[in-house]
Enzyme design. Structure first.
Site, PDB file in Angstrom:
ATOM      1  N   GLY A  70      18.606  25.504  24.979  1.00 47.35           N
ATOM      2  CA  GLY A  70      17.331  24.801  24.342  1.00 47.35           C
ATOM      3  C   GLY A  70      16.369  25.715  23.996  1.00 47.35           C
ATOM      4  CB  THR A  71      14.629  28.468  25.972  1.00 50.80           C
ATOM      5  OG1 THR A  71      14.466  27.810  27.059  1.00 50.80           O
ATOM      6  CG2 THR A  71      13.688  29.725  25.666  1.00 50.80           C
ATOM      7  CG  ASN A 149       9.960  18.443  30.392  1.00 48.24           C
ATOM      8  OD1 ASN A 149       9.389  18.615  29.338  1.00 48.24           O
ATOM      9  ND2 ASN A 149       9.866  19.579  31.447  1.00 48.24           N
ATOM     10  CD  GLN A 177      15.013  16.799  30.350  1.00 50.49           C
ATOM     11  OE1 GLN A 177      15.480  16.003  30.780  1.00 50.49           O
ATOM     12  NE2 GLN A 177      15.028  18.121  30.907  1.00 50.49           N
ATOM     13  CB  SER A 197      20.067  22.537  26.181  1.00 55.43           C
ATOM     14  OG  SER A 197      20.786  23.317  26.953  1.00 55.43           O
ATOM     15  CB  ALA A 198      25.911  22.502  26.703  1.00 55.87           C
ATOM     16  CG  HIS A 199      21.953  22.943  31.203  1.00 61.29           C
ATOM     17  ND1 HIS A 199      21.181  22.782  32.106  1.00 61.29           N
ATOM     18  CD2 HIS A 199      21.129  23.670  30.242  1.00 61.29           C
ATOM     19  CE1 HIS A 199      19.869  23.293  31.947  1.00 61.29           C
ATOM     20  NE2 HIS A 199      19.819  23.566  30.767  1.00 61.29           N
ATOM     21  CB  THR A 243      30.988  38.025  19.547  1.00 61.38           C
ATOM     22  OG1 THR A 243      31.072  39.065  18.635  1.00 61.38           O
ATOM     23  CG2 THR A 243      32.390  37.420  19.608  1.00 61.38           C
ATOM     24  CB  CYS A 331      10.957  25.138  33.465  1.00 58.45           C
ATOM     25  SG  CYS A 331      12.284  24.853  32.612  1.00 58.45           S
TER      26      CYS A 331
END
Length: 384
Positions: A70-71, A149, A177, A197-199, A243, A331
């Site tokens: 995300g960042t 968030n 979020q 963001s995946a996590h 890559t 964060c």
């Protein structure tokens, strides 16, 4: 009991995602830029993931660019637009953005850009009328977070985006979020750029994406709609060289597909658990909810401030009880300063320092909620 209620910070990778990533690392490890069979197999994994992520937000797959999270996606959107201009322009953000947006905006401000920060009400929501009043002839980008968030408030993204669309101004939203928690359809919502963001939805850390609306290219006098942050081999259609992390991308794709299939039912389940916990804590007058309630709040998200006890102390006490929560956002939860988000919402420095956040997830059930409520009551009684 061990109860994890900090899914807003990160979610555990799903077993299916881990299994797929392990399989990809064993059998699709080729460089996707290579023209041989090994490279083609990796390319197939990436393009399948692109389709899966695009489906989650109903996007054109050509608009999905894979990033490290995300960042990077937020920075890519903001600086990718800003670098088109030889002279400083005007940008609008909200006063409750994640630091991945607010700090790039501050950087541009130090270099001559004019930045307008829209105020929010005490629930953390932007007034669309203020956005309309703040637009200028040289406004080139508006960036408003989809869902805050720290306090869970969902912004009126459709109204904000429509205002930007009518003014021919690009609209970016940090949806990190929100993705996987609430439906987002970029064919309906007037969104030009979107970060994810995946996590945050049971993929792995270190992988994300930026959606770029293919229709925004005519608004920019350049062959690409964004100037890339990373120059190199031209991967991801030149927007993000390097890559590709094939296994992580494949995991992101599967996490997106699973999230899409479960979104409605899981959001309803989490909202019921959220409201159950609110009800069980309602008899503690010193524990004051923050942010919006109901449909204008993320379904898995609760936030409070305590009138007398520091939020970080509550986090530590809950940790001793085997329950993970956070103070503010992940964060900034290690800092002793008051939450800047709550300060912007009109809370006092003491109230802002005493904030806590509980974010629910797939592993949580009613027993977790009841045990958590009991633990909070006992801790607050002991600390009183």
């Amino acid at each position: 009991m061990q109860i994890y209620l900090d899914h807003g910070a990160t979610t555990p990778a799903r077993p299916e995602v881990i299994d797929l990533m392990a399989s990809v690392m064993r059998s699709q490890w080729g460089n996707p830029s290579s023209l041989h069979w090994w490279g083609e197999r990796s390319t197939m994994a990436i393009e399948r993931a692109r389709l899966q992520v695009a489906s989650l937000i109903n996007a054109d797959p050509e608009g999905i660019i894979f990033t490290s999270g995300g960042t990077e996606s937020d920075n890519m959107a903001i600086f990718g637009i800003a670098r088109h201009y030889c002279t400083p322009q005007h940008m609008i953000i909200s006063s409750v953005e994640h630091s991945a947006v607010s700090l790039p905006a501050h950087y541009l401000e130090r270099h001559g850009w004019e930045i307008t920060r829209l105020s929010v009400n005490r629930q953390g929501q932007v007034d669309p009328a203020e956005l309309a009043r703040s637009l200028r002839p040289n406004t080139v980008l508006v960036s408003i977070i989809t869902a805050q968030n720290e306090v869970g408030t969902i912004q009126p993204i459709e109204k904000l985006g429509q205002i930007c669309r009518h003014a021919n101004v690009l609209f970016h939203t940090d949806a990190v979020q929100a993705i996987g928690k609430i439906p987002i359809n970029v064919q309906v919502l007037p969104i030009d750029l979107l970060s994810l963001s995946a996590h945050k939805f049971y993929g792995t850390q270190g992988i994300g994406a930026l959606y770029i609306n293919p229709l925004i290219a005519p608004l920019i006098t350049n062959e690409r709609s964004l100037i890339p942050l990373i120059q190199g081999g031209g991967q991801e259609r030149g927007y993000r060289s390097g890559t590709q992390a094939v296994a992580a991308i494949a995991g992101l794709g599967l996490a997106a597909e699973l999230a899409e299939g479960e979104l409605i039912a899981e959001s309803r389940r989490l909202a019921n658990l959220r409201d159950r916990l609110y009800a069980l804590l309602a008899d503690i007058p010193e524990l004051v909810p923050t942010g919006m309630r109901g449909n204008d709040r993320l379904p898995h998200h609760l936030s409070f401030y305590h009138q007398h006890i520091d939020g970080r102390r509550l986090v530590r006490e809950m940790n001793f009880a085997g329950i993970a929560i956070s103070s503010g956002s992940a964060c900034s939860s290690g800092k002793s300063e008051p939450s800047s988000i709550l300060l912007e919402m009109g809370y006092s420095p003491i109230e802002s320092r005493n904030s806590i956040r509980l974010t629910l997830g797939k592993s949580n059930n009613e027993a977790d909620i009841d045990w958590t409520a009991m633990a909070i009551h006992q801790i607050l009684h002991r600390l009183a």
